[in-house]
Design a protein around this motif. Structure first.
Motif, PDB file in Angstrom:
ATOM      1  N   GLY A  17      69.713  46.177   0.481  1.00 52.66           N
ATOM      2  CA  GLY A  17      70.071  45.568   1.756  1.00 52.66           C
ATOM      3  C   GLY A  17      71.261  46.249   2.409  1.00 52.66           C
ATOM      4  N   VAL A  18      72.277  46.542   1.621  1.00 51.46           N
ATOM      5  CA  VAL A  18      73.460  47.225   2.161  1.00 51.46           C
ATOM      6  C   VAL A  18      73.113  48.657   2.573  1.00 51.46           C
ATOM      7  N   ALA A  19      72.369  49.369   1.723  1.00 49.38           N
ATOM      8  CA  ALA A  19      71.992  50.750   2.047  1.00 49.38           C
ATOM      9  C   ALA A  19      71.083  50.801   3.270  1.00 49.38           C
ATOM     10  N   GLY A  20      70.171  49.844   3.402  1.00 49.62           N
ATOM     11  CA  GLY A  20      69.302  49.798   4.574  1.00 49.62           C
ATOM     12  C   GLY A  20      70.055  49.478   5.844  1.00 49.62           C
ATOM     13  N   SER A  21      71.019  48.588   5.763  1.00 53.36           N
ATOM     14  CA  SER A  21      71.832  48.256   6.935  1.00 53.36           C
ATOM     15  C   SER A  21      72.659  49.448   7.395  1.00 53.36           C
ATOM     16  N   VAL A  22      73.256  50.152   6.462  1.00 50.54           N
ATOM     17  CA  VAL A  22      74.043  51.337   6.816  1.00 50.54           C
ATOM     18  C   VAL A  22      73.150  52.410   7.418  1.00 50.54           C
ATOM     19  N   ALA A  23      71.942  52.575   6.874  1.00 48.66           N
ATOM     20  CA  ALA A  23      71.024  53.585   7.399  1.00 48.66           C
ATOM     21  C   ALA A  23      70.584  53.238   8.818  1.00 48.66           C
ATOM     22  N   LEU A  24      70.383  51.960   9.105  1.00 46.78           N
ATOM     23  CA  LEU A  24      69.988  51.562  10.462  1.00 46.78           C
ATOM     24  C   LEU A  24      71.133  51.693  11.451  1.00 46.78           C
ATOM     25  N   VAL A  25      72.322  51.289  11.053  1.00 50.73           N
ATOM     26  CA  VAL A  25      73.459  51.281  11.975  1.00 50.73           C
ATOM     27  C   VAL A  25      74.051  52.678  12.156  1.00 50.73           C
ATOM     28  N   ALA A  26      74.302  53.372  11.050  1.00 50.75           N
ATOM     29  CA  ALA A  26      75.002  54.655  11.118  1.00 50.75           C
ATOM     30  C   ALA A  26      74.068  55.857  11.119  1.00 50.75           C
ATOM     31  N   GLY A  27      72.808  55.657  10.742  1.00 46.86           N
ATOM     32  CA  GLY A  27      71.896  56.786  10.663  1.00 46.86           C
ATOM     33  C   GLY A  27      72.204  57.718   9.504  1.00 46.86           C
ATOM     34  N   ARG A  28      72.765  57.164   8.445  1.00 48.24           N
ATOM     35  CA  ARG A  28      73.162  57.957   7.288  1.00 48.24           C
ATOM     36  C   ARG A  28      72.680  57.271   6.019  1.00 48.24           C
ATOM     37  N   ILE A  29      72.124  58.030   5.112  1.00 48.11           N
ATOM     38  CA  ILE A  29      71.652  57.494   3.840  1.00 48.11           C
ATOM     39  C   ILE A  29      72.818  57.464   2.860  1.00 48.11           C
ATOM     40  N   VAL A  30      73.122  56.299   2.309  1.00 49.24           N
ATOM     41  CA  VAL A  30      74.270  56.131   1.425  1.00 49.24           C
ATOM     42  C   VAL A  30      73.930  56.534  -0.004  1.00 49.24           C
ATOM     43  N   LEU A  31      72.725  56.301  -0.440  1.00 51.51           N
ATOM     44  CA  LEU A  31      72.342  56.593  -1.818  1.00 51.51           C
ATOM     45  C   LEU A  31      72.136  58.100  -1.980  1.00 51.51           C
ATOM     46  N   PRO A  32      72.872  58.750  -2.868  1.00 60.92           N
ATOM     47  CA  PRO A  32      72.877  60.214  -2.921  1.00 60.92           C
ATOM     48  C   PRO A  32      71.542  60.845  -3.310  1.00 60.92           C
TER      49      PRO A  32
END
Length: 102
Positions: A17-32
């Motif tokens: 949920g956190v990684a998906g939210s960051v990907a939608l808002v910032a356009g960046r994948i957090v999980l390496p």
């Protein structure tokens, strides 16, 4: 044993949920381990949020009720890895060899 799977599922739902939210808002994948393979982070983020919702709703929904959320989420996450990145706007310059005048 059932409590263990409930705890692991909730932790996975929280991380997705956190990684998906960051990907939608910032356009960046957090999980390496997904950074290099994902070409559309927004699509991946939407899929991750659906997958997180399906995992979180496992205990609240009747048997099999969360499967459409999980399957659609996995489909979007998979599609984000295979669909190519959109082309950039053209600058008007032509590419190719330059002709040399003599």
């Amino acid at each position: 044993m059932s409590t263990f799977f409930l705890a692991v599922g909730l932790v996975m739902a929280l991380v997705l949920g956190v990684a998906g939210s960051v990907a939608l808002v910032a356009g960046r994948i957090v999980l390496p381990w997904f950074r290099d393979s994902v070409s559309r982070p927004g699509l991946w983020g939407a899929g991750a949020l659906l997958l997180a919702g399906g995992l979180a709703a496992t205990r609240a929904m009747p048997f099999g009720g969360n499967m459409p959320l999980i399957l659609v989420g996995l489909s979007l996450m998979t599609a984000s890895q295979f669909i190519e990145e959109p082309r950039r706007a053209r600058t008007g310059r032509t590419r190719g060899p330059r002709t040399v005048r003599k």
